[in-house]
Design an enzyme around this catalytic site. Structure first.
Site, PDB file in Angstrom:
ATOM      1  N   ASP A  74     -73.068   1.274 -42.884  1.00  0.00           N
ATOM      2  CA  ASP A  74     -72.028   0.500 -42.191  1.00  0.00           C
ATOM      3  C   ASP A  74     -71.108  -0.221 -43.180  1.00  0.00           C
ATOM      4  OD1 ASP A  74     -72.378   1.128 -39.567  1.00  0.00           O
ATOM      5  OD2 ASP A  74     -73.688  -0.559 -39.090  1.00  0.00           O
ATOM      6  N   GLU A 144     -73.225  -8.662 -38.385  1.00  0.00           N
ATOM      7  CA  GLU A 144     -73.757  -7.670 -37.453  1.00  0.00           C
ATOM      8  C   GLU A 144     -75.272  -7.605 -37.634  1.00  0.00           C
ATOM      9  OE1 GLU A 144     -72.364  -3.716 -38.485  1.00  0.00           O
ATOM     10  OE2 GLU A 144     -73.897  -2.801 -37.221  1.00  0.00           O
ATOM     11  N   LYS A 190     -73.167   2.376 -14.549  1.00  0.00           N
ATOM     12  CA  LYS A 190     -74.096   1.341 -14.067  1.00  0.00           C
ATOM     13  C   LYS A 190     -74.047   0.100 -14.970  1.00  0.00           C
ATOM     14  CE  LYS A 190     -76.204   2.336 -10.903  1.00  0.00           C
ATOM     15  NZ  LYS A 190     -75.734   2.362  -9.475  1.00  0.00           N
ATOM     16  N   THR A 191     -74.060  -1.055 -14.345  1.00  0.00           N
ATOM     17  CA  THR A 191     -73.985  -2.309 -15.120  1.00  0.00           C
ATOM     18  C   THR A 191     -75.359  -2.974 -15.301  1.00  0.00           C
ATOM     19  OG1 THR A 191     -73.642  -3.725 -13.194  1.00  0.00           O
ATOM     20  CG2 THR A 191     -71.674  -2.793 -14.198  1.00  0.00           C
ATOM     21  N   GLN A 195     -76.747  -6.185 -17.645  1.00  0.00           N
ATOM     22  CA  GLN A 195     -77.242  -7.462 -17.086  1.00  0.00           C
ATOM     23  C   GLN A 195     -78.616  -7.803 -17.679  1.00  0.00           C
ATOM     24  OE1 GLN A 195     -77.142  -7.639 -12.751  1.00  0.00           O
ATOM     25  NE2 GLN A 195     -75.569  -6.052 -12.730  1.00  0.00           N
ATOM     26  N   CYS A 384     -72.087  13.779 -58.636  1.00  0.00           N
ATOM     27  CA  CYS A 384     -73.396  13.319 -59.114  1.00  0.00           C
ATOM     28  C   CYS A 384     -74.337  14.507 -59.322  1.00  0.00           C
ATOM     29  CB  CYS A 384     -73.952  12.244 -58.193  1.00  0.00           C
ATOM     30  SG  CYS A 384     -75.029  11.108 -59.087  1.00  0.00           S
ATOM     31  N   GLY A 386     -74.238  17.175 -57.912  1.00  0.00           N
ATOM     32  CA  GLY A 386     -73.332  18.331 -57.875  1.00  0.00           C
ATOM     33  C   GLY A 386     -72.724  18.592 -59.241  1.00  0.00           C
ATOM     34  N   MET A 387     -72.396  17.519 -59.971  1.00  0.00           N
ATOM     35  CA  MET A 387     -71.875  17.653 -61.336  1.00  0.00           C
ATOM     36  C   MET A 387     -72.991  18.153 -62.253  1.00  0.00           C
ATOM     37  SD  MET A 387     -72.333  15.620 -64.278  1.00  0.00           S
ATOM     38  CE  MET A 387     -71.476  15.037 -65.722  1.00  0.00           C
ATOM     39  N   GLN A 388     -74.183  17.606 -62.060  1.00  0.00           N
ATOM     40  CA  GLN A 388     -75.305  18.015 -62.909  1.00  0.00           C
ATOM     41  C   GLN A 388     -75.612  19.504 -62.709  1.00  0.00           C
ATOM     42  OE1 GLN A 388     -78.422  15.186 -61.944  1.00  0.00           O
ATOM     43  NE2 GLN A 388     -77.323  13.462 -62.866  1.00  0.00           N
ATOM     44  N   HIS A 510     -69.601   8.425 -57.969  1.00  0.00           N
ATOM     45  CA  HIS A 510     -69.356   8.717 -56.543  1.00  0.00           C
ATOM     46  C   HIS A 510     -67.973   8.223 -56.119  1.00  0.00           C
ATOM     47  CE1 HIS A 510     -73.558   9.737 -55.320  1.00  0.00           C
ATOM     48  NE2 HIS A 510     -73.819   9.078 -56.422  1.00  0.00           N
ATOM     49  N   GLU A 512     -66.367   8.947 -53.565  1.00  0.00           N
ATOM     50  CA  GLU A 512     -66.278   8.808 -52.093  1.00  0.00           C
ATOM     51  C   GLU A 512     -66.438   7.363 -51.618  1.00  0.00           C
ATOM     52  OE1 GLU A 512     -68.727  10.220 -53.756  1.00  0.00           O
ATOM     53  OE2 GLU A 512     -70.698   9.979 -52.799  1.00  0.00           O
TER      54      GLU A 512
HETATM   55  N1  GLN Z   1     -80.823  12.965 -58.882  1.00  0.00           N
HETATM   56  C1  GLN Z   1     -79.758  12.767 -59.796  1.00  0.00           C
HETATM   57  C2  GLN Z   1     -80.016  11.579 -60.716  1.00  0.00           C
HETATM   58  O1  GLN Z   1     -80.805  10.720 -60.416  1.00  0.00           O
HETATM   59  C3  GLN Z   1     -78.431  12.628 -59.086  1.00  0.00           C
HETATM   60  C4  GLN Z   1     -78.323  11.436 -58.185  1.00  0.00           C
HETATM   61  C5  GLN Z   1     -77.199  11.533 -57.188  1.00  0.00           C
HETATM   62  O2  GLN Z   1     -76.710  12.620 -56.868  1.00  0.00           O
HETATM   63  N2  GLN Z   1     -76.823  10.420 -56.607  1.00  0.00           N
HETATM   64  O3  GLN Z   1     -79.419  11.490 -61.756  1.00  0.00           O
END
Ligand code: GLN
Length: 546
Positions: A74, A144, A190-191, A195, A384, A386-388, A510, A512
């Site tokens: 969140d 929240e 339905k309420t 309630q 991450c 994905g790069m490795q 990251h 994102e």
């Molecule tokens: N498992 C990998 C690491 O610890 C990559 C972690 C990740 O993708 N957030 O380095």
């Protein structure tokens, strides 16, 4: 602007997953659009200290803040909506509350008193809520509470709200989010559950000031009056929250229902400025009226659970909106990918994103996906893990070290091209011990990444234990995989790119987490752009063939 900080509590009733996070973020957005400063906090009633140790199947994505807190997803919505950073103080769990109280007890700070849920746990909850208010920078702190009213574990939180409402008087109010279920047999909303849920709250001493009612169908005339009558709330404080086309529509729907106006009036704030949502509307216009569509593959091992990749999905949507493009994600299960079926699964995609992750499961499929993207010159973004995987793939298939691996997957690998960071080696605890939070990175002039960002000094958030093993850097660079970004202090390789490829980028961080509606992340915007370019190129080639 409001004098003293106002506290708004958001609880949920009837069922979980009603979208408290989105409603809280939407209210915050509306208040912010009127010029107020707002922050949102999530209190999670579970015993884990933070969600960092939770499997994504349990709790979806773990969102990382600038200051390195591993938090509830969140908080991602809060940042995406408000475009202001959150911190550790914005996510507190029961585990953390108890840990603080127990530490204090061990230090003898309770002076011989019996330590109890009330007042010690509730005091610690109240202290954490007011921590944000005490900073003196927020007009509003929206808190929240996770879970559903009536759960045993949320009792101390509701009690803390009761006490704070009493102490703060007109400086606090509570919003209860409920569900109006639709019975298809009789065609009615339905309420009664609402309630009952309000009765439950009342039995704990909390009278909600505002009810936000989630519905799949429009509320009929008279329904708000009925709910108001049974639940002791003003009729205009019964807010209809119909299912929205996208989460980004919710602030506008809440504005139509005047949620912000009711909040301001109840808190005694008059003469507030008009809301400026021009930028928001402009984003929404682009997001909802795309002129083009592009298909991007997202390769991960949790694809059956979309919440596990929440921030990536939203960042792709933001990047899509920037390009007035609808991004269609093809969710690809990494465990199912093999060299034999990779073309079937990834063929026809305009770009491929290999997702972050931990552990061995699905890793070979991710490496196959990288290979496909590299060999077929499909735009690639690895994040991450994905790069490795991109580094491992290059070592295996270009450098010829067939047994190259990460020491995470194979501790004794002969070719540890990804290895554990030095400072990680002595760590025993799993929780909160990774390389976490924002670190600076220096991008090479003229690299694809620097072009995307439009600058060479960046700061991005991390969450990992392993890294590119710099002992191999020379060999990689010679063969065409370059270190496009490095940490200026530690020299850790943070970004890799391929020379002989139109757009191949792997980032150890990251991106994102930092994409917001107001500021879509440049790397995602560029990624969508290069996907569009690739799509156009393929179409042109097909045209020539035909
Ligand atoms: N498992 C990998 C690491 O610890 C990559 C972690 C990740 O993708 N957030 O380095």
């Amino acid at each position: 602007m409001t004098g003293s900080t106002k506290y708004i509590f958001v609880t949920g009733g009837v069922t979980s997953s009603l979208g408290k996070g989105i409603v809280s973020a939407s209210l915050a957005k509306l208040l912010q659009a009127r010029g107020f400063t707002v922050t949102i906090q999530k209190l999670d009633p579970y015993i884990n200290i933070d969600p960092g140790t939770l499997n994504p199947y349990e709790h979806g994505e773990c969102y990382v803040t600038e200051d390195g807190a591993e938090t509830d997803l969140d908080l991602g919505h809060y940042e995406r909506f408000l475009d202001t950073p959150t911190s550790q103080a914005n996510n507190v769990t029961t585990g953390r509350i108890y840990q603080n109280v127990i530490n204090k007890e061990r230090r003898g700070e309770y002076l011989g008193k019996t330590v109890q849920v009330i007042p010690h746990i509730t005091d610690e909850i109240k202290r954490n809520i007011q921590l944000l208010g005490r900073k003196g920078i927020y007009d509003f702190v929206i808190t929240e509470v996770g879970g559903t009213v009536g759960d045993i574990e949320s009792l101390p939180y509701v009690e803390a709200i009761r006490q704070l409402k009493w102490e703060k008087g007109r400086d606090a109010l509570s919003i209860h989010l409920t569900l109006l279920p639709y019975l298809s047999t009789t065609g009615e909303l339905k309420t009664k559950p609402t309630q009952h849920s309000v009765k439950e709250l009342l039995s704990l001493g909390v009278q909600p000031d505002i009810l936000v009612c989630r519905t799949e169908h429009a509320m009929l005339k008279g329904m708000k009056e009925k709910i108001a009558l049974f639940c002791n709330v003003d009729q205009q404080a019964v807010i209809e929250s119909a299912d929205a086309e996208t989460i980004y529509d919710v602030p506008l729907l809440m504005q139509e229902e005047q949620l912000d106006v009711v909040v301001l009036e109840k808190l005694g704030i008059a003469n507030y400025p008009d809301a400026d949502l021009d930028r928001w509307r402009e984003f929404l216009r682009r997001h909802k009226n795309p002129t083009r569509t592009v298909q991007i593959g997202l390769v991960g091992k949790y694809v059956e659970l979309r919440d596990a990749y929440k921030s990536i999905k939203e960042a792709l949507d933001h990047g899509g909106a920037e390009n007035e493009t609808r991004v269609e994600i093809r969710w690809i299960h990494s465990e199912k990918l093999t060299s034999k079926n990779v073309t079937k699964h990834l063929g026809g995609l305009s770009a491929i994103l290999v997702a972050p992750g931990f552990g061995h499961r699905g890793i070979e499929g991710k490496i196959e996906a990288v290979r496909f993207a590299r060999e077929n010159k499909v735009p690639f973004l690895g994040i991450c893990l994905g790069m490795q995987c991109a580094v491992i793939e290059f070592a295996r298939n270009v450098l010829g070290h067939a047994e190259a691996n990460s020491t995470e997957m194979e501790p004794d690998t002969k070719w540890p091209v990804i290895s554990m960071m030095e400072e990680q080696k002595a760590k025993v605890d799993k929780g909160g011990t990774m390389r976490l939070g924002a670190y600076p990175c220096k991008l090479g002039e003229g690299t694809l990444t620097a072009l995307a960002y439009g600058k060479t000094s960046i700061k991005e958030r991390h969450r990992h234990r392993y890294e590119f093993n710099s002992a191999y850097l020379g060999e990689f660079q010679k063969a065409g995989m370059i270190a496009a970004g490095v940490n200026p202090q530690t020299k850790l390789v943070e970004v890799v790119e391929l020379k002989d490829h139109p757009w191949f980028v792997g980032v150890q961080y990251h991106p994102e987490y930092k994409s917001t509606v107001a500021r879509p992340h440049p790397l995602f915007t560029r990624f969508v752009q290069v996907a569009l370019d690739h799509q156009a190129e393929v179409a042109a080639k097909d045209h020539v063939k035909a």
